[in-house]
Design a protein around this motif. Structure first.
Motif, mmCIF file in Angstrom:
data_model
loop_
_atom_site.group_PDB
_atom_site.id
_atom_site.type_symbol
_atom_site.label_atom_id
_atom_site.label_comp_id
_atom_site.label_asym_id
_atom_site.label_seq_id
_atom_site.Cartn_x
_atom_site.Cartn_y
_atom_site.Cartn_z
ATOM 1 N N THR A 44 0.887 -1.046 -0.130
ATOM 2 C CA THR A 44 -0.193 -0.023 -0.113
ATOM 3 C C THR A 44 0.919 1.194 -0.120
ATOM 4 O O THR A 44 2.183 1.123 0.045
ATOM 5 C CB THR A 44 -0.972 -0.031 1.248
ATOM 6 N N LEU A 102 -2.896 -9.873 12.662
ATOM 7 C CA LEU A 102 -1.821 -10.166 11.416
ATOM 8 C C LEU A 102 -2.015 -8.972 10.366
ATOM 9 O O LEU A 102 -2.998 -8.752 9.967
ATOM 10 C CB LEU A 102 -2.150 -11.381 10.773
ATOM 11 N N GLU A 103 -0.781 -8.208 10.287
ATOM 12 C CA GLU A 103 -0.781 -7.036 9.604
ATOM 13 C C GLU A 103 0.293 -6.997 8.565
ATOM 14 O O GLU A 103 1.216 -7.406 8.874
ATOM 15 C CB GLU A 103 -0.903 -5.883 10.624
ATOM 16 N N ASP A 104 0.255 -6.339 7.446
ATOM 17 C CA ASP A 104 0.934 -5.734 6.662
ATOM 18 C C ASP A 104 2.060 -7.046 5.962
ATOM 19 O O ASP A 104 3.060 -6.955 6.255
ATOM 20 C CB ASP A 104 2.150 -4.774 7.382
ATOM 21 N N VAL A 105 1.479 -7.918 5.769
ATOM 22 C CA VAL A 105 1.840 -9.029 5.205
ATOM 23 C C VAL A 105 2.164 -8.888 3.708
ATOM 24 O O VAL A 105 1.585 -8.535 2.911
ATOM 25 C CB VAL A 105 0.986 -10.493 5.133
ATOM 26 N N LEU A 138 -7.399 -11.163 10.457
ATOM 27 C CA LEU A 138 -6.807 -10.217 9.726
ATOM 28 C C LEU A 138 -7.683 -9.723 8.693
ATOM 29 O O LEU A 138 -8.923 -10.317 8.581
ATOM 30 C CB LEU A 138 -5.816 -11.239 8.841
ATOM 31 N N ASP A 139 -7.396 -8.783 7.912
ATOM 32 C CA ASP A 139 -8.140 -8.300 6.588
ATOM 33 C C ASP A 139 -7.299 -8.554 5.603
ATOM 34 O O ASP A 139 -6.239 -8.252 5.514
ATOM 35 C CB ASP A 139 -8.237 -6.747 6.815
ATOM 36 N N TYR A 148 -5.065 -17.421 2.636
ATOM 37 C CA TYR A 148 -5.384 -17.742 4.234
ATOM 38 C C TYR A 148 -6.147 -18.850 4.718
ATOM 39 O O TYR A 148 -5.662 -19.341 5.607
ATOM 40 C CB TYR A 148 -5.888 -16.129 4.737
ATOM 41 N N ARG A 166 -12.572 5.553 6.872
ATOM 42 C CA ARG A 166 -11.464 5.769 6.461
ATOM 43 C C ARG A 166 -11.475 7.504 6.748
ATOM 44 O O ARG A 166 -12.338 8.262 6.596
ATOM 45 C CB ARG A 166 -10.957 5.773 5.248
HETATM 46 C C1 16G Z 1 -4.040 -5.233 4.045
HETATM 47 C C2 16G Z 1 -3.124 -5.810 5.016
HETATM 48 C C3 16G Z 1 -3.102 -4.926 6.334
HETATM 49 C C4 16G Z 1 -2.749 -3.727 5.805
HETATM 50 C C5 16G Z 1 -3.793 -3.164 4.677
HETATM 51 C C6 16G Z 1 -3.222 -2.009 3.858
HETATM 52 C C7 16G Z 1 -2.731 -8.285 5.776
HETATM 53 C C8 16G Z 1 -2.839 -9.312 6.210
HETATM 54 N N1 16G Z 1 -3.603 -7.289 5.599
HETATM 55 O O1 16G Z 1 -5.292 -5.266 4.570
HETATM 56 O O2 16G Z 1 -2.369 -5.575 7.219
HETATM 57 O O3 16G Z 1 -2.438 -2.606 6.744
HETATM 58 O O4 16G Z 1 -3.792 -3.989 3.685
HETATM 59 O O5 16G Z 1 -4.139 -1.409 3.089
HETATM 60 O O6 16G Z 1 -1.533 -8.201 5.470
HETATM 61 P P1 16G Z 1 -4.695 0.061 3.265
HETATM 62 O O7 16G Z 1 -3.651 0.997 2.803
HETATM 63 O O8 16G Z 1 -5.901 0.083 2.396
HETATM 64 O O9 16G Z 1 -5.250 0.248 4.747
#
Ligand code: 16G
Length: 167
Positions: A44, A102-105, A138-139, A148, A166
């Motif tokens: 992202t 679980l974030e930012d994979v 997780l998302d 997943y 947002r």
């Molecule tokens: C995904 C990620 C999340 C991340 C987001 C960023 C995983 C399991 N999920 O949802 O951790 O923060 O993407 O996207 O990695 P955004 O910039 O739209 O928030």
């Protein structure tokens, strides 16, 4: 009888990630110079994060004790090619339990086919279990649901719709 070689992927683990030049370890300060933020930009928007901003944020994360950022380094290239974070959320419920997120994979897309996404998610999921999380959430994008699911995560229809506002 011909079998697909894909079904015979060698056993890999954090201690033995499949190639001698790959290393799974916690994030460190010097990873700023190993392309950690450039890797995150495959997931992202990262923006213009300076070295000082990176170090300050990382030290806040470490001080809280609730962030576990895991990376995969390609030691030949001195480059971070995979990352995933476990964030611990403290609760009153479930006997003052903790929940894992679980974030930012992200895995560098030029390293596909080495099961590194699986490796880093399984590593971080085991860490969550080890730290006493009663669940891990997780998302993700639709196209990653299958991935997943293959690692044991389930969609809970009607029960845990993920909603976002947002700013
Ligand atoms: C995904 C990620 C999340 C991340 C987001 C960023 C995983 C399991 N999920 O949802 O951790 O923060 O993407 O996207 O990695 P955004 O910039 O739209 O928030």
């Amino acid at each position: 009888f011909h079998r697909s070689p894909a079904k015979f992927q060698p056993f890999i683990s954090a201690a033995s990630p499949g190639e001698t030049w790959l290393k799974v370890r916690p994030l460190k300060d010097t990873d700023f110079d190993r392309g950690f933020l450039q890797l995150l930009s495959q997931l992202t928007t990262v923006g213009n994060v300076s070295r000082t901003q990176f170090l300050t944020r990382f030290s806040q994360m470490k001080a809280s004790g609730d962030y576990f950022v895991t990376v995969i380094e390609d030691t030949r290239k001195n480059e971070i090619i995979g990352a995933a974070s476990l964030v611990i959320e403290r609760k009153f419920i479930h006997n003052c339990s903790v929940r894992g997120r679980l974030e930012d994979v992200v895995v560098n897309d030029t390293y596909r086919g080495k099961q590194l996404g699986k490796l880093i998610v399984v590593t971080v999921s085991l860490l969550a279990e080890h730290l006493g999380c009663y669940k891990m959430s997780l998302d993700c994008k639709d196209k990653l649901i299958k991935f997943y699911k293959s690692l044991g995560y389930v969609l809970l229809p009607g029960n845990s719709n993920s909603m976002t506002i947002r700013y």
